[in-house]
Design an enzyme around this catalytic site. Structure first.
Site, PDB file in Angstrom:
ATOM      1  N   TYR A 204       0.813  -1.217   0.000  1.00  0.00           N
ATOM      2  CA  TYR A 204       0.000   0.000   0.000  1.00  0.00           C
ATOM      3  C   TYR A 204       0.848   1.270   0.000  1.00  0.00           C
ATOM      4  CZ  TYR A 204      -4.186  -2.765   1.213  1.00  0.00           C
ATOM      5  OH  TYR A 204      -5.236  -3.651   1.211  1.00  0.00           O
TER       6      TYR A 204
ATOM      7  N   LYS B  71       5.875 -14.228   5.478  1.00  0.00           N
ATOM      8  CA  LYS B  71       6.203 -15.180   4.412  1.00  0.00           C
ATOM      9  C   LYS B  71       7.719 -15.161   4.231  1.00  0.00           C
ATOM     10  CE  LYS B  71       4.511 -18.023   1.279  1.00  0.00           C
ATOM     11  NZ  LYS B  71       3.727 -19.229   1.579  1.00  0.00           N
TER      12      LYS B  71
ATOM     13  N   ASP C 146       0.122 -17.986   5.168  1.00  0.00           N
ATOM     14  CA  ASP C 146      -0.877 -18.863   4.538  1.00  0.00           C
ATOM     15  C   ASP C 146      -1.361 -19.912   5.543  1.00  0.00           C
ATOM     16  OD1 ASP C 146       1.680 -19.917   4.460  1.00  0.00           O
ATOM     17  OD2 ASP C 146       1.513 -20.770   2.457  1.00  0.00           O
TER      18      ASP C 146
ATOM     19  N   ASP D 163      -4.883  -7.109   6.054  1.00  0.00           N
ATOM     20  CA  ASP D 163      -6.157  -6.894   5.376  1.00  0.00           C
ATOM     21  C   ASP D 163      -6.855  -8.240   5.191  1.00  0.00           C
ATOM     22  OD1 ASP D 163      -8.156  -5.518   3.933  1.00  0.00           O
ATOM     23  OD2 ASP D 163      -7.191  -6.055   2.038  1.00  0.00           O
TER      24      ASP D 163
ATOM     25  N   ASP E 230     -10.181 -10.292   7.568  1.00  0.00           N
ATOM     26  CA  ASP E 230     -11.421 -10.810   6.978  1.00  0.00           C
ATOM     27  C   ASP E 230     -11.570 -12.307   7.256  1.00  0.00           C
ATOM     28  OD1 ASP E 230     -11.575  -8.221   5.908  1.00  0.00           O
ATOM     29  OD2 ASP E 230     -12.417  -8.920   4.018  1.00  0.00           O
TER      30      ASP E 230
HETATM   31  C1  IPM Z   1      -9.932  -2.354   4.772  1.00  0.00           C
HETATM   32  C2  IPM Z   1     -10.270  -2.105   3.326  1.00  0.00           C
HETATM   33  C3  IPM Z   1      -9.275  -1.115   2.742  1.00  0.00           C
HETATM   34  C4  IPM Z   1      -7.901  -1.763   2.793  1.00  0.00           C
HETATM   35  C5  IPM Z   1      -9.565  -0.595   1.330  1.00  0.00           C
HETATM   36  C6  IPM Z   1     -10.948   0.008   1.249  1.00  0.00           C
HETATM   37  C7  IPM Z   1      -8.543   0.407   0.898  1.00  0.00           C
HETATM   38  O1  IPM Z   1     -10.304  -3.308   2.630  1.00  0.00           O
HETATM   39  O2  IPM Z   1      -9.900  -1.388   5.556  1.00  0.00           O
HETATM   40  O3  IPM Z   1      -9.696  -3.503   5.152  1.00  0.00           O
HETATM   41  O4  IPM Z   1      -7.539  -2.506   1.879  1.00  0.00           O
HETATM   42  O5  IPM Z   1      -7.202  -1.516   3.738  1.00  0.00           O
HETATM   43 MN    MN Z   2     -10.141  -5.106   3.923  1.00  0.00          MN
END
Ligand code: IPM
Ligand code: MN
Length: 321
Positions: free
Chosen positions: A115, A159, A190, A214, A218
């Site tokens: 990023y 990794k 992973d 990120d 999730d």
């Molecule tokens: C998050 C989102 C963001 C990220 C995007 C919207 C830039 O997915 O906050 O997890 O990738 O960090």
């Molecule tokens: Mn995200």
């Protein structure tokens, strides 16, 4: 006077943030809330998604409560979320996952990795550089160690078997943990994604670079029933921004069915960070109470609308006084 900038943003951000802002209003009526419009809708209306004047309002507030912002249809403006993290110096992204056998915190480095913005597209080749610096790694590792010191232990996800940048990250993070006397282990990212699903109880604070964080957050959301429930804190040296881990979810936006829990819990993290641990706890308990009654939005198999769920939480808050 405490001032909170409130950014609904786009999509379901416009539905869940008002619920969280109303909870803040109940708990801290004396705090000033400053609405700031950012994102796609704003860009459609004015041609600008985010400008310097907006940043001034955010910088002059004590914290930002943020919803979600849709990305530009054809890259007409750069990611507002990333621009904010950069402009406000929000180097740490703290994502607690509590429930369903998990009690862990993903500590995501929030400023570099893939990023960092070092990318280019050529005719037949595209390249995004993954930047890991000593300074940013030490800074995030120190924060992760501070968190782990008050909890159980630290795991570093990486990794390093294939990537030099990860050997660098791991070496520095391990050094910080050793210096701070924090119990530490590490795992390949992973394998870690799978193990966090299988044996969440083994994990406490997990330190990862930006994109691994990120993805891992999730993945870990599985334990709590999905992204509708996960809050986050973006922390910098001078500024803080609290936002649900989910995005603007255009697929369900406008239907009033989004789960406001992630936004409510983000508001609780904001309260906690500004020193009102009592109010943060009251808000989290109110959410638990409503869940315990079986009230659920559709993402969790229920039929409650965003507002029904939100009103129930507000009623639970008001009842407890
Ligand atoms: C998050 C989102 C963001 C990220 C995007 C919207 C830039 O997915 O906050 O997890 O990738 O960090
Ligand atoms: Mn995200």
């Amino acid at each position: 006077m405490t001032r909170i900038a409130v950014v609904e943003g786009d999509g379901i951000g416009r539905e869940v943030v008002p619920v969280a802002a109303a909870a803040l209003q109940v708990l801290r009526p004396e705090w000033e809330q400053l609405p700031v419009e950012l994102g796609l809708e704003r860009w459609r209306r004015t041609g600008t998604a985010l400008d310097e004047a907006d940043l001034e309002v955010l910088r002059s507030s004590d914290a930002v409560l943020f919803g979600a912002v849709s990305s530009a249809p054809n890259g007409e403006y750069p990611s507002v979320v990333l621009a904010l993290r950069r402009a406000l110096g929000l180097y740490a992204n703290i994502r607690p996952v509590l429930g369903g056998g998990a009690d862990l915190v993903v500590v995501r480095e929030n400023s570099e990795g893939l990023y960092a913005g070092r990318e280019r597209i050529e005719a037949d080749r595209a390249c995004t550089e993954r930047v890991i610096t000593r300074a940013a790694t030490e800074r995030i590792a120190r924060l992760a160690c501070r968190l782990a010191a008050g909890r159980r232990h630290l795991t570093i996800g990486h990794k390093a078997n294939v990537l030099a940048a990860d050997r660098f990250f791991l070496g520095i993070a391990r050094g910080v943990a050793a210096a701070e006397g924090v119990p530490v282990d590490d795992a390949f990212i992973d394998a870690l994604c799978l193990d966090v699903l299988r044996r969440p109880g083994r994990y406490d604070v997990i330190l990862v670079e930006n994109m691994f964080g990120d993805i891992l957050s999730d993945v870990a959301a599985f334990h709590v029933g999905g992204l509708g429930l996960l809050p986050s804190a973006n922390l910098g040296e001078r500024h803080t921004l609290f936002e649900p881990v989910h995005g603007s979810a255009p697929d369900i936006a406008g239907r009033g069915i989004a789960n406001p829990t992630a936004a409510l819990r983000s508001a609780a993290m904001l309260l906690d960070h500004l020193g009102d641990t009592g109010a943060a706890e009251r808000l989290n308990i109110a959410i638990e109470e409503v869940m315990a009654r079986g009230l659920r939005t559709p993402d969790l198999g229920g039929t409650a609308s965003t507002l029904e769920f939100g009103d129930a939480v507000l009623a639970a808050l008001e009842k407890r006084g």
